[in-house]
Design a protein around this motif. Structure first.
Motif, PDB file in Angstrom:
ATOM      1  N   LYS A 224      -4.107  -4.570   0.973  1.00 51.87           N
ATOM      2  CA  LYS A 224      -3.937  -5.309   2.224  1.00 51.87           C
ATOM      3  C   LYS A 224      -3.292  -6.672   1.964  1.00 51.87           C
ATOM      4  N   GLU A 225      -3.763  -7.366   0.926  1.00 49.51           N
ATOM      5  CA  GLU A 225      -3.224  -8.688   0.582  1.00 49.51           C
ATOM      6  C   GLU A 225      -1.760  -8.595   0.145  1.00 49.51           C
ATOM      7  N   LEU A 226      -1.485  -7.708  -0.813  1.00 51.32           N
ATOM      8  CA  LEU A 226      -0.149  -7.619  -1.392  1.00 51.32           C
ATOM      9  C   LEU A 226       0.885  -7.023  -0.447  1.00 51.32           C
ATOM     10  N   SER A 227       0.458  -6.123   0.453  1.00 48.94           N
ATOM     11  CA  SER A 227       1.423  -5.513   1.362  1.00 48.94           C
ATOM     12  C   SER A 227       1.976  -6.534   2.354  1.00 48.94           C
ATOM     13  N   LEU A 228       1.265  -7.630   2.560  1.00 49.99           N
ATOM     14  CA  LEU A 228       1.774  -8.701   3.417  1.00 49.99           C
ATOM     15  C   LEU A 228       2.922  -9.441   2.746  1.00 49.99           C
ATOM     16  N   ILE A 229       2.910  -9.453   1.406  1.00 52.55           N
ATOM     17  CA  ILE A 229       3.949 -10.148   0.629  1.00 52.55           C
ATOM     18  C   ILE A 229       5.153  -9.235   0.442  1.00 52.55           C
ATOM     19  N   SER A 230       4.919  -8.081  -0.185  1.00 50.36           N
ATOM     20  CA  SER A 230       5.983  -7.095  -0.374  1.00 50.36           C
ATOM     21  C   SER A 230       5.353  -5.762  -0.726  1.00 50.36           C
ATOM     22  N   TYR A 231       5.960  -4.687  -0.231  1.00 50.94           N
ATOM     23  CA  TYR A 231       5.434  -3.366  -0.522  1.00 50.94           C
ATOM     24  C   TYR A 231       5.478  -3.084  -2.020  1.00 50.94           C
ATOM     25  N   GLY A 232       6.531  -3.529  -2.684  1.00 46.77           N
ATOM     26  CA  GLY A 232       6.676  -3.272  -4.116  1.00 46.77           C
ATOM     27  C   GLY A 232       5.487  -3.772  -4.919  1.00 46.77           C
ATOM     28  N   SER A 233       4.969  -4.931  -4.575  1.00 50.15           N
ATOM     29  CA  SER A 233       3.834  -5.484  -5.321  1.00 50.15           C
ATOM     30  C   SER A 233       2.530  -4.763  -4.977  1.00 50.15           C
ATOM     31  N   ALA A 234       2.483  -4.061  -3.859  1.00 52.09           N
ATOM     32  CA  ALA A 234       1.256  -3.377  -3.435  1.00 52.09           C
ATOM     33  C   ALA A 234       1.189  -1.930  -3.921  1.00 52.09           C
TER      34      ALA A 234
ATOM     35  N   SER B 212       0.751  -0.323  -6.662  1.00 51.29           N
ATOM     36  CA  SER B 212      -0.310   0.099  -7.585  1.00 51.29           C
ATOM     37  C   SER B 212      -1.639   0.333  -6.873  1.00 51.29           C
ATOM     38  N   TYR B 213      -1.767  -0.161  -5.658  1.00 50.54           N
ATOM     39  CA  TYR B 213      -3.010  -0.038  -4.894  1.00 50.54           C
ATOM     40  C   TYR B 213      -2.830   0.832  -3.650  1.00 50.54           C
ATOM     41  N   ASP B 214      -1.762   1.599  -3.587  1.00 48.67           N
ATOM     42  CA  ASP B 214      -1.377   2.357  -2.390  1.00 48.67           C
ATOM     43  C   ASP B 214      -2.181   3.643  -2.268  1.00 48.67           C
ATOM     44  N   MET B 215      -3.464   3.496  -1.964  1.00 51.64           N
ATOM     45  CA  MET B 215      -4.316   4.658  -1.745  1.00 51.64           C
ATOM     46  C   MET B 215      -5.312   4.331  -0.648  1.00 51.64           C
ATOM     47  N   ALA B 216      -5.738   5.357   0.051  1.00 51.04           N
ATOM     48  CA  ALA B 216      -6.755   5.214   1.092  1.00 51.04           C
ATOM     49  C   ALA B 216      -7.645   6.448   1.070  1.00 51.04           C
ATOM     50  N   VAL B 217      -8.881   6.263   1.492  1.00 53.81           N
ATOM     51  CA  VAL B 217      -9.811   7.373   1.609  1.00 53.81           C
ATOM     52  C   VAL B 217     -10.198   7.499   3.080  1.00 53.81           C
ATOM     53  N   LEU B 218     -10.044   8.699   3.605  1.00 49.24           N
ATOM     54  CA  LEU B 218     -10.477   9.008   4.962  1.00 49.24           C
ATOM     55  C   LEU B 218     -11.746   9.831   4.878  1.00 49.24           C
ATOM     56  N   GLU B 219     -12.515   9.810   5.953  1.00 50.80           N
ATOM     57  CA  GLU B 219     -13.773  10.547   6.004  1.00 50.80           C
ATOM     58  C   GLU B 219     -13.764  11.449   7.233  1.00 50.80           C
TER      59      GLU B 219
ATOM     60  N   ILE C 231     -10.970  12.444   2.058  1.00 50.39           N
ATOM     61  CA  ILE C 231      -9.566  12.803   1.870  1.00 50.39           C
ATOM     62  C   ILE C 231      -8.831  11.632   1.243  1.00 50.39           C
ATOM     63  N   LEU C 232      -8.096  11.895   0.176  1.00 53.47           N
ATOM     64  CA  LEU C 232      -7.278  10.877  -0.479  1.00 53.47           C
ATOM     65  C   LEU C 232      -5.859  10.966   0.078  1.00 53.47           C
ATOM     66  N   THR C 233      -5.310   9.824   0.493  1.00 53.61           N
ATOM     67  CA  THR C 233      -3.942   9.760   0.994  1.00 53.61           C
ATOM     68  C   THR C 233      -3.358   8.403   0.605  1.00 53.61           C
ATOM     69  N   ALA C 234      -2.164   8.116   1.061  1.00 55.70           N
ATOM     70  CA  ALA C 234      -1.496   6.850   0.747  1.00 55.70           C
ATOM     71  C   ALA C 234      -1.880   5.785   1.776  1.00 55.70           C
ATOM     72  N   ALA C 235      -2.168   4.588   1.293  1.00 58.41           N
ATOM     73  CA  ALA C 235      -2.529   3.485   2.188  1.00 58.41           C
ATOM     74  C   ALA C 235      -1.381   3.120   3.115  1.00 58.41           C
ATOM     75  N   HIS C 236      -0.134   3.207   2.623  1.00 60.09           N
ATOM     76  CA  HIS C 236       0.982   2.802   3.481  1.00 60.09           C
ATOM     77  C   HIS C 236       1.090   3.685   4.721  1.00 60.09           C
ATOM     78  N   PHE C 237       0.579   4.887   4.621  1.00 59.94           N
ATOM     79  CA  PHE C 237       0.596   5.794   5.767  1.00 59.94           C
ATOM     80  C   PHE C 237      -0.370   5.337   6.857  1.00 59.94           C
ATOM     81  N   VAL C 238      -1.602   5.006   6.502  1.00 57.29           N
ATOM     82  CA  VAL C 238      -2.594   4.647   7.513  1.00 57.29           C
ATOM     83  C   VAL C 238      -2.626   3.161   7.825  1.00 57.29           C
ATOM     84  N   TYR C 239      -2.190   2.314   6.898  1.00 60.25           N
ATOM     85  CA  TYR C 239      -2.378   0.876   7.089  1.00 60.25           C
ATOM     86  C   TYR C 239      -1.288   0.209   7.916  1.00 60.25           C
TER      87      TYR C 239
END
Length: 143
Positions: free
Chosen positions: A92-102, A104-111, A50-58
């Protein structure tokens, strides 16, 4: 009526919607600290990825174990359980700095780890080489 909006759905759009409603799921994720979040996701494989947004699960992921109920339909029915399989390290790295910079990588895969239905999974066949460009129509579906 706003510029670009319409009051009629084309046959192609209706067909896409019919396909999408079988692929879109509601995720209710529970964390070890007792918190929970809800979001949409889409099946992207017959194995239950399942493809979802990383900000949701992380955002609460680091606070403890995470398990997600996977729901479909109206009214919703739990069709299985899932766990986080992948979140980009860059997110994970960029979200510690600011959500705006992260973003472009805001995706997660669930199984999917458990299936409560015998129904075959309908999923989007994602072309990894496709790149949207200016002028392409993009449709987004959520639960």
């Amino acid at each position: 009526m706003a510029k670009g909006s319409r009051d009629r759905v084309t046959r192609q759009e209706a067909a896409i919607y019919e396909l999408a409603k079988e692929n879109v799921v509601n995720l209710v994720c529970h964390y070890g600290n007792g918190s929970r979040n809800s979001a949409s996701g889409s099946f992207i494989s017959s194995k239950g990825h399942i493809l979802t947004a990383a900000h949701f699960v992380y955002k609460d992921f680091s606070k403890g174990d995470c398990w997600c109920e996977v729901k479909q339909g109206s009214p919703s029915v739990t069709i299985g359980m899932a766990r986080v399989l992948f979140i980009p390290e860059k997110y994970k790295e960029l979200s510690l700095i600011s959500y705006g910079s992260a973003m472009s990588y805001d995706m997660a895969v669930l199984e999917m780890t458990q299936f409560f239905t015998e129904k075959e999974i309908s999923f989007y066949d994602v072309d990894p080489d496709y790149r949207a460009s200016l002028g392409h129509e993009i449709m987004l579906f959520g639960y």
